[in-house]
Design a protein around this motif. Structure first.
Motif, mmCIF file in Angstrom:
data_model
loop_
_atom_site.group_PDB
_atom_site.id
_atom_site.type_symbol
_atom_site.label_atom_id
_atom_site.label_comp_id
_atom_site.label_asym_id
_atom_site.label_seq_id
_atom_site.Cartn_x
_atom_site.Cartn_y
_atom_site.Cartn_z
ATOM 1 N N LYS A 1 10.783 -3.706 2.218
ATOM 2 C CA LYS A 1 11.304 -2.584 1.430
ATOM 3 C C LYS A 1 12.686 -2.864 0.853
ATOM 4 C CE LYS A 1 7.896 0.222 1.568
ATOM 5 N NZ LYS A 1 7.192 0.524 0.335
ATOM 6 N N GLN A 2 13.437 -3.782 1.456
ATOM 7 C CA GLN A 2 14.773 -4.110 0.946
ATOM 8 C C GLN A 2 14.718 -4.743 -0.443
ATOM 9 O OE1 GLN A 2 13.241 -5.845 3.340
ATOM 10 N NE2 GLN A 2 13.589 -8.027 2.992
ATOM 11 N N LEU A 3 13.535 -5.192 -0.872
ATOM 12 C CA LEU A 3 13.396 -5.771 -2.213
ATOM 13 C C LEU A 3 13.542 -4.715 -3.308
ATOM 14 C CD1 LEU A 3 10.465 -8.270 -1.540
ATOM 15 C CD2 LEU A 3 12.902 -8.802 -1.855
ATOM 16 N N GLY A 4 13.357 -3.440 -2.950
ATOM 17 C CA GLY A 4 13.615 -2.367 -3.903
ATOM 18 C C GLY A 4 12.408 -1.645 -4.451
ATOM 19 N N CYS A 5 11.193 -2.080 -4.108
ATOM 20 C CA CYS A 5 10.006 -1.355 -4.553
ATOM 21 C C CYS A 5 9.809 -0.175 -3.612
ATOM 22 C CB CYS A 5 8.780 -2.261 -4.554
ATOM 23 S SG CYS A 5 7.302 -1.433 -5.187
ATOM 24 N N LEU A 6 9.912 1.039 -4.137
ATOM 25 C CA LEU A 6 9.855 2.247 -3.316
ATOM 26 C C LEU A 6 8.434 2.670 -2.980
ATOM 27 C CD1 LEU A 6 12.556 4.270 -5.266
ATOM 28 C CD2 LEU A 6 12.856 3.035 -3.097
ATOM 29 N N SER A 7 7.516 2.446 -3.915
ATOM 30 C CA SER A 7 6.150 2.913 -3.727
ATOM 31 C C SER A 7 5.272 2.328 -4.818
ATOM 32 C CB SER A 7 6.119 4.441 -3.798
ATOM 33 O OG SER A 7 4.814 4.931 -3.675
ATOM 34 N N MET A 8 3.953 2.327 -4.575
ATOM 35 C CA MET A 8 3.026 1.840 -5.597
ATOM 36 C C MET A 8 1.657 2.477 -5.429
ATOM 37 S SD MET A 8 2.441 -2.095 -4.358
ATOM 38 C CE MET A 8 4.075 -2.408 -3.754
ATOM 39 N N GLU A 9 0.915 2.509 -6.523
ATOM 40 C CA GLU A 9 -0.445 3.037 -6.571
ATOM 41 C C GLU A 9 -1.282 2.079 -7.413
ATOM 42 O OE1 GLU A 9 -1.251 5.904 -5.034
ATOM 43 O OE2 GLU A 9 0.738 6.780 -4.730
ATOM 44 N N ASN A 10 -2.518 1.816 -6.989
ATOM 45 C CA ASN A 10 -3.447 0.950 -7.727
ATOM 46 C C ASN A 10 -4.521 1.782 -8.416
ATOM 47 O OD1 ASN A 10 -2.820 -1.893 -7.105
ATOM 48 N ND2 ASN A 10 -3.053 -1.185 -5.006
ATOM 49 N N PHE A 11 -4.885 1.369 -9.614
ATOM 50 C CA PHE A 11 -5.958 2.009 -10.360
ATOM 51 C C PHE A 11 -6.843 0.921 -10.971
ATOM 52 C CE2 PHE A 11 -2.255 4.721 -10.404
ATOM 53 C CZ PHE A 11 -2.768 5.921 -9.953
ATOM 54 N N PHE A 12 -8.142 1.167 -10.976
ATOM 55 C CA PHE A 12 -9.093 0.200 -11.521
ATOM 56 C C PHE A 12 -10.042 0.914 -12.468
ATOM 57 C CE2 PHE A 12 -7.870 -1.303 -7.343
ATOM 58 C CZ PHE A 12 -7.566 -2.632 -7.585
ATOM 59 N N SER A 13 -10.341 0.262 -13.573
ATOM 60 C CA SER A 13 -11.386 0.744 -14.468
ATOM 61 C C SER A 13 -12.352 -0.418 -14.697
ATOM 62 C CB SER A 13 -10.791 1.250 -15.783
ATOM 63 O OG SER A 13 -10.267 0.179 -16.537
ATOM 64 N N PHE A 14 -13.244 -0.264 -15.634
ATOM 65 C CA PHE A 14 -14.287 -1.260 -15.867
ATOM 66 C C PHE A 14 -13.720 -2.652 -16.133
ATOM 67 C CE2 PHE A 14 -17.458 -3.284 -18.746
ATOM 68 C CZ PHE A 14 -18.442 -3.472 -17.790
ATOM 69 N N ARG A 15 -12.735 -2.760 -17.004
ATOM 70 C CA ARG A 15 -12.160 -4.057 -17.369
ATOM 71 C C ARG A 15 -10.699 -4.228 -16.956
ATOM 72 N NH1 ARG A 15 -14.217 -7.203 -21.783
ATOM 73 N NH2 ARG A 15 -16.166 -6.376 -22.525
#
Length: 163
Positions: A54-68
């Motif tokens: 977490k010290q790298l600075g990325c607070l949070s993330m979300e993944n999304f996928f579609s067909f391509r």
């Protein structure tokens, strides 16, 4: 807690500026698996690194996928943290591999977009949601009468912090 749904209406505590980073890939030629699969497989290592450190600075993330297309939505503490990560060993290795294996081949495309937002330039609302998006990154705040409209939330008019 990530799957726990919080009943009611929430927003975020807008005490800080935020960097929104979108990154992903698009499969242009399904049959060129040897081109797009290495690109796809490069991301989990970086996601793992950012989740653990977490010290790298990325607070949070979300993944999304579609067909391509894949989309990874990330919230960063600062543009400098994002820049430093982009120049770090894990990312540079993946970038070098992409350029060597894919380069200008049309089989797979990649993209990223970066938005640096001051706290006066974003507004959020979550109703009956688990921690998601900026509320996952910054924490949630109950919507009070002082924050019951878009305009009031944009101005940061809320007071009730929630654990």
């Amino acid at each position: 807690m990530a799957n726990q749904v919080f009943s009611g209406r929430y927003t975020v505590d807008k005490g800080q500026d935020i960097v929104v980073f979108l990154i992903g890939m698009r499969v242009n030629q399904w049959w060129a698996v040897h081109k797009w699969l290495p690109v796809f497989l490069a991301m989990p290592g970086m996601i793992r690194e950012l989740s653990i450190n977490k010290q790298l600075g990325c607070l949070s993330m979300e993944n999304f996928f579609s067909f391509r297309t894949t989309l990874l939505l990330q919230y960063w503490r600062s543009s400098e943290d994002l820049r430093q990560y982009a120049h770090g060993q894990v990312h540079l290795k993946a970038w070098k591999n992409f350029n060597q294996k894919v380069g200008n081949n049309r089989a797979v495309g990649i993209y990223h977009e970066t938005y640096v937002l001051s706290s006066s330039h974003y507004e959020t609302l979550y109703g009956n949601m688990p921690p998601f998006g900026l509320s996952k990154a910054l924490g949630r705040v109950a919507v009070t009468p002082q924050a019951n409209s878009f305009r009031k939330r944009l101005q940061g008019k809320h007071t009730e912090k929630v654990n």
